[in-house]
Motif scaffolding. Structure first.
Motif, PDB file in Angstrom:
ATOM      1  N   HIS A 177      10.119   3.810  -1.588  1.00  0.00           N
ATOM      2  CA  HIS A 177       9.327   5.027  -1.387  1.00  0.00           C
ATOM      3  C   HIS A 177       7.928   4.608  -0.963  1.00  0.00           C
ATOM      4  N   LEU A 178       7.537   4.947   0.255  1.00  0.00           N
ATOM      5  CA  LEU A 178       6.237   4.541   0.788  1.00  0.00           C
ATOM      6  C   LEU A 178       5.119   5.496   0.396  1.00  0.00           C
ATOM      7  N   GLY A 179       5.477   6.758   0.115  1.00  0.00           N
ATOM      8  CA  GLY A 179       4.457   7.709  -0.278  1.00  0.00           C
ATOM      9  C   GLY A 179       4.869   9.137  -0.008  1.00  0.00           C
ATOM     10  N   LEU A 215       0.829  -1.197   0.000  1.00  0.00           N
ATOM     11  CA  LEU A 215       0.000   0.000   0.000  1.00  0.00           C
ATOM     12  C   LEU A 215       0.867   1.252   0.000  1.00  0.00           C
ATOM     13  N   SER A 216       0.260   2.366  -0.403  1.00  0.00           N
ATOM     14  CA  SER A 216       0.964   3.647  -0.431  1.00  0.00           C
ATOM     15  C   SER A 216       0.400   4.571   0.639  1.00  0.00           C
ATOM     16  N   ILE A 261      12.282   6.688   7.415  1.00  0.00           N
ATOM     17  CA  ILE A 261      12.461   8.136   7.547  1.00  0.00           C
ATOM     18  C   ILE A 261      11.257   8.883   6.993  1.00  0.00           C
ATOM     19  N   ASP A 262      10.972  10.027   7.611  1.00  0.00           N
ATOM     20  CA  ASP A 262      10.036  11.019   7.076  1.00  0.00           C
ATOM     21  C   ASP A 262      10.851  12.256   6.742  1.00  0.00           C
ATOM     22  N   SER A 300       7.895   9.620   2.783  1.00  0.00           N
ATOM     23  CA  SER A 300       8.303   8.532   3.679  1.00  0.00           C
ATOM     24  C   SER A 300       9.028   7.450   2.890  1.00  0.00           C
ATOM     25  N   TYR A 301      10.121   6.943   3.478  1.00  0.00           N
ATOM     26  CA  TYR A 301      10.939   5.924   2.834  1.00  0.00           C
ATOM     27  C   TYR A 301      11.376   4.873   3.849  1.00  0.00           C
TER      28      TYR A 301
END
Length: 281
Positions: free
Chosen positions: A266-268, A73-74, A239-240, A194-195
Motif C-alpha cells: 500500500h503506497l498511500g 515514502l508514502s 494501480i490507483d 495506490s498499490y
C-alpha cells in the motif's frame, strides 16, 4: 524537519513550478535525480517530495514505478499542473534560425508535432530547466530549449514562441510524498488509494486478482505493469483505485487481490483531485 519540498531537475523545471503553486509555504529544493529526492525526504532534509508520474500527452514517467515501492515514502496527495512549453533561446535568436531544440524526453514528446512543423530537430537533455541552462551557457542562436517561462527568467533567455505544446489540455500529474502516511478519515472527502502488487504464477491470475474491484463496484483509474528482477517472467503492477482501504468494498476487493498475489504494498491513500469529480466511495 526542514520545511523544504524536493523535486527532480534544475531551478525552473516544471516540477519546481508545481512546488511553488501547490506548496507556497515550502522552500523548493532541486535534486539531480528522483532517487536523490527520495533520499532527502527519508533523511529529514526535506518534508515533502513533488514527483511527476504521468502526462496526458507523453504518458507515464517510467522510473517512478520502480522507486515507489522501494523508496520508503508514502503518497499523501496528488496534484495536477497544466504544462505550457515555451521555445527559448539566447537574446537575438529568431525562430527561423533555430535548427535544434533541447529538452527532457517527456517534454519533447509533448511538442513533437509543433517541432516537426517548424523543422526543428529535438535533442534529448536531462530536464527542461537543465536544457535552458545549457542553451544559455552555449550561447548558440541556432539552439533552443523547450522549457517554462520560469526557466526563461532564471537563465536570461528570450521566449521565441509561447505555449507550443501539441495539446491545449497538456497536464502532468504529480504525487506528493512524505515519510509519514496521512490516511484520510473514512467519511472524509473522496479518496484514491495506490498499490503495487506482484501476481502469483497461475493461469488468469491478473484477471482474478482484479475481479474483486469490479464485483465491489470500485473504479481502477490506473493499471501499469513493469518488469522486475531483471527477468521477463516477473511483472509487478501499479494501480490507483477510487476508494478507501477501510470501506467494505475495498476490504472485500483487497482480500481477493491478496489471494492471487505474492505481495501487495500500500503506497498511500489521499484526497482525490477535484478534477476527478468523485463522490464518496
Amino acid at each position: 524537519m526542514s520545511k523544504n519540498i524536493v523535486y527532480q531537475g534544475e531551478v525552473g523545471a516544471f516540477s519546481h513550478l508545481a512546488c511553488l503553486e501547490h506548496f507556497p509555504d515550502h522552500t523548493p529544493m532541486p535534486c539531480r535525480s528522483f532517487a536523490q529526492a527520495f533520499a532527502h525526504v527519508r533523511n529529514g532534509e526535506a518534508e515533502l517530495a513533488m514527483i511527476p508520474v504521468e502526462n496526458t500527452v507523453a504518458g507515464r514517467v517510467s522510473d517512478i514505478y520502480h522507486l515507489l515501492p522501494e523508496g520508503g515514502l508514502s503518497v499523501i496527495g496528488e496534484r495536477y499542473l497544466p504544462v505550457h512549453h515555451q521555445l527559448l533561446a539566447v537574446k537575438g535568436a529568431t525562430v527561423e534560425g533555430i535548427t535544434s531544440a533541447r529538452s527532457h524526453p517527456m517534454a519533447l514528446g509533448q511538442v513533437r508535432k509543433r517541432l516537426e512543423a517548424l523543422n526543428i530537430t529535438p535533442v534529448t537533455d536531462v530536464d527542461t530547466a537543465g536544457a535552458a541552462k545549457a542553451v544559455a551557457t552555449l550561447g548558440d542562436p541556432s539552439v533552443a530549449a523547450i522549457a517554462s517561462t520560469l526557466a526563461a527568467e532564471t537563465y536570461g533567455l528570450d521566449v521565441l514562441l509561447e505555449n507550443i505544446e501539441d495539446s491545449p489540455n497538456n497536464t502532468t500529474r504529480f504525487l506528493v510524498l512524505s515519510t509519514q502516511a496521512a490516511m484520510p478519515a473514512l467519511d472524509a472527502e473522496p479518496v484514491v488509494s495506490s498499490y503495487v502488487f506482484k501476481v502469483r504464477s497461475v493461469p488468469s491470475a491478473l484477471y482474478k486478482a482484479l475481479g474483486g474491484f469490479a464485483t465491489n463496484g470500485l473504479n481502477l483509474t490506473k493499471l501499469e505493469s513493469y518488469m522486475v528482477g531483471g527477468s521477463f517472467n516477473a511483472a509487478q503492477f501499479y494501480i490507483d483505485v477510487e476508494g478507501h482501504p477501510e470501506s467494505d468494498a475495498m476490504v472485500h476487493a483487497m482480500e481477493e487481490l491478496a489471494f492471487f498475489t505474492e505481495s501487495v504494498t500500500h503506497l498511500g491513500t489521499y484526497a482525490a483531485h477535484p478534477s476527478r469529480g468523485l463522490g464518496k466511495v
